[in-house]
Design a protein around this motif. Structure first.
Motif, PDB file in Angstrom:
ATOM      1  N   UNK A 126     -38.825 -45.766 -10.801  1.00 26.01           N
ATOM      2  CA  UNK A 126     -38.779 -44.321 -10.586  1.00 26.01           C
ATOM      3  C   UNK A 126     -40.424 -43.904 -11.091  1.00 26.01           C
ATOM      4  N   UNK A 127     -40.483 -44.974 -12.244  1.00 26.67           N
ATOM      5  CA  UNK A 127     -41.930 -44.352 -12.881  1.00 26.67           C
ATOM      6  C   UNK A 127     -43.004 -44.563 -12.077  1.00 26.67           C
ATOM      7  N   UNK A 128     -42.921 -45.288 -10.831  1.00 28.68           N
ATOM      8  CA  UNK A 128     -44.010 -45.687  -9.979  1.00 28.68           C
ATOM      9  C   UNK A 128     -43.967 -44.748  -8.867  1.00 28.68           C
ATOM     10  N   UNK A 129     -43.187 -43.643  -8.904  1.00 28.24           N
ATOM     11  CA  UNK A 129     -43.092 -42.715  -7.812  1.00 28.24           C
ATOM     12  C   UNK A 129     -44.410 -41.993  -7.707  1.00 28.24           C
ATOM     13  N   UNK A 130     -44.684 -42.001  -6.432  1.00 27.86           N
ATOM     14  CA  UNK A 130     -46.042 -40.944  -5.973  1.00 27.86           C
ATOM     15  C   UNK A 130     -45.281 -39.714  -5.259  1.00 27.86           C
ATOM     16  N   UNK A 131     -46.184 -38.671  -5.454  1.00 22.79           N
ATOM     17  CA  UNK A 131     -45.546 -37.252  -4.646  1.00 22.79           C
ATOM     18  C   UNK A 131     -45.368 -37.447  -3.328  1.00 22.79           C
ATOM     19  N   UNK A 132     -45.868 -38.496  -2.551  1.00 22.49           N
ATOM     20  CA  UNK A 132     -45.602 -38.785  -1.181  1.00 22.49           C
ATOM     21  C   UNK A 132     -44.160 -39.592  -0.815  1.00 22.49           C
ATOM     22  N   UNK A 133     -43.589 -39.971  -1.756  1.00 20.34           N
ATOM     23  CA  UNK A 133     -42.132 -40.529  -1.752  1.00 20.34           C
ATOM     24  C   UNK A 133     -41.125 -39.681  -1.376  1.00 20.34           C
ATOM     25  N   UNK A 134     -40.306 -39.836  -0.491  1.00 19.69           N
ATOM     26  CA  UNK A 134     -39.291 -39.043  -0.082  1.00 19.69           C
ATOM     27  C   UNK A 134     -37.785 -39.971  -0.469  1.00 19.69           C
ATOM     28  N   UNK A 135     -37.150 -39.285  -1.044  1.00 21.01           N
ATOM     29  CA  UNK A 135     -35.862 -39.808  -1.463  1.00 21.01           C
ATOM     30  C   UNK A 135     -35.882 -40.693  -2.629  1.00 21.01           C
ATOM     31  N   UNK A 179     -46.713 -53.867 -12.202  1.00 25.98           N
ATOM     32  CA  UNK A 179     -47.831 -54.117 -11.255  1.00 25.98           C
ATOM     33  C   UNK A 179     -48.282 -53.109 -10.491  1.00 25.98           C
ATOM     34  N   UNK A 180     -47.081 -52.336  -9.875  1.00 21.70           N
ATOM     35  CA  UNK A 180     -47.232 -51.323  -8.858  1.00 21.70           C
ATOM     36  C   UNK A 180     -47.908 -50.214  -9.964  1.00 21.70           C
ATOM     37  N   UNK A 181     -47.740 -49.881 -11.094  1.00 20.82           N
ATOM     38  CA  UNK A 181     -47.995 -48.847 -11.783  1.00 20.82           C
ATOM     39  C   UNK A 181     -49.333 -49.044 -11.909  1.00 20.82           C
ATOM     40  N   UNK A 182     -50.129 -50.363 -12.216  1.00 21.94           N
ATOM     41  CA  UNK A 182     -51.313 -50.770 -12.408  1.00 21.94           C
ATOM     42  C   UNK A 182     -52.219 -50.353 -11.252  1.00 21.94           C
ATOM     43  N   UNK A 183     -51.504 -50.558 -10.080  1.00 23.42           N
ATOM     44  CA  UNK A 183     -52.357 -50.423  -8.652  1.00 23.42           C
ATOM     45  C   UNK A 183     -52.191 -49.190  -8.098  1.00 23.42           C
ATOM     46  N   UNK A 184     -51.428 -48.087  -9.042  1.00 25.94           N
ATOM     47  CA  UNK A 184     -51.173 -46.903  -8.400  1.00 25.94           C
ATOM     48  C   UNK A 184     -50.342 -46.665  -7.068  1.00 25.94           C
ATOM     49  N   UNK A 185     -49.288 -47.702  -6.705  1.00 27.07           N
ATOM     50  CA  UNK A 185     -48.722 -48.034  -5.761  1.00 27.07           C
ATOM     51  C   UNK A 185     -47.155 -47.671  -6.043  1.00 27.07           C
TER      52      UNK A 185
END
Length: 346
Positions: free
Chosen positions: A31-40, A130-136
């Motif tokens: 959940x910490x990698x969540x971007x505003x565009x994620x739905x659900x 890794x996703x956090x580092x990549x902003x994904x």
């Protein structure tokens, strides 16, 4: 006639409850990698992501998929699981980045004989890192428990990334010109390539992961996670005219950089422009590996390279250095002679 026992999925070696407990354990870092565009949220049949079309006139989706390869074998042998997921993400997002794309979301696939949360949880948490580092956003994945397909204690990883780039801003090397400069960004080690040769060298040399290399063990040097270049390059793109990029993976600097050079151009790379990390010197010596073989198998210290105009080298170097990268001026682009190689290391 004796009555046959009643069988369950658990009797066949698959523990559904263990999988559910794992999802609960990894929920917070994912959940910490969540971007505003994620739905659900986590746990659906598919990950939903709203494409940010308001920021693009003509958005182009860019996808990449990869694994970690036999570096996993070393991680399993060393029981070090908290960095291998970063490798998985890096191998995908760095590829997508080459086009100038912004990585948007990532999915992972974790397969094993029997699910062990003590192993799976740190692996998946490192994927989230890794996703956090990549902003994904890590928007989904699959954990597969497959007894009979894997040896006890073994697992495999695969990943998939999607990014987006403006059609007119995509980078494919077509705008390179004679006189452009090639910059290289330092790797964090062997990244995730050449590990079948690494393991063979360890065997031939009689070395172990505990063998010391200067102030660290071979495990420390060989299991250092692949560097993720996304944030540094994303900071650079609005400020400098980047004309080509390459992620240096299997095949080394020459083969990977050659993939983005136009047919009429070539690049000469000065091998003296950087000093390769000690781990590559050790591998070459311990395995009696030739310079040519090292250069076509490993990154030898350069994990990513890019081409910029000569008059923008200083600004590019400043931006990348400020972002935490170690930058080397590797060489220049020039007209390709007939039958010449697109990239030459001298």
């Amino acid at each position: 006639m004796s009555q046959r026992p009643t069988l369950t999925y658990a009797d066949a070696g698959v523990d559904i409850d263990a999988g559910n407990r794992l999802v609960d354990e990894i929920r917070e870092p994912v959940e910490a990698t969540r971007r505003p565009e994620v739905i659900g949220g986590l746990g659906g049949f598919g990950g939903l992501f709203e494409l940010p079309v308001d920021r693009y006139r003509r958005p182009v989706l860019v996808s990449g998929t990869d694994g970690v390869g036999t570096k996993l074998r070393l991680a399993i042998d060393a029981q070090r699981y908290d960095g291998i997921g970063i490798d998985l993400v890096a191998m995908c997002v760095n590829d997508v980045l080459v086009t100038g794309a912004e990585p948007l979301f990532f999915l992972d696939y974790y397969a094993t004989a029997h699910l062990d949360a003590a192993v799976a949880a740190p692996v998946i948490k490192s994927i989230a890192e890794g996703c956090r580092q990549a902003g994904a956003s890590l928007i989904g994945g699959e954990t597969a428990e497959m007894p009979g397909m894997y040896a006890a204690g073994d697992f495999d990883l695969a990943g998939f990334c999607v990014g987006v780039v403006e059609y007119d801003d995509r980078i494919d090397g077509s705008h390179m010109t004679e006189g452009d400069v090639v910059l290289g960004l330092a790797s964090s080690g062997a990244h995730s390539n050449g590990y079948s040769l690494v393991r063979r060298i360890l065997e031939v040399a009689g070395a172990t992961l505990e063998t010391r290399l200067a102030d660290q063990s071979l495990a420390d040097a060989l299991l250092a996670p692949t560097r993720i270049y996304v944030k540094a390059i994303r900071q650079l793109l609005p400020r400098v005219d980047v004309r080509g990029m390459a992620h240096i993976t299997g095949g080394g600097l020459a083969e990977n950089f050659a993939r983005v050079i136009p047919d009429h151009l070539a690049a000469t790379i000065e091998r003296s422009a950087w000093q390769q990390p000690a781990i590559f010197d050790w591998l070459a010596q311990a395995g009696n590996v030739s310079d040519a073989e090292m250069a076509r198998t490993f990154n030898c210290g350069i994990g990513f390279c890019l081409v910029v105009p000569a008059d923008q080298v200083a600004e590019a170097t400043d931006v990348l250095t400020e972002a935490g990268e170690q930058v080397f001026e590797l060489g220049r682009v020039h007209t390709r002679e007939e039958n010449a190689d697109p990239v030459r290391l001298v």
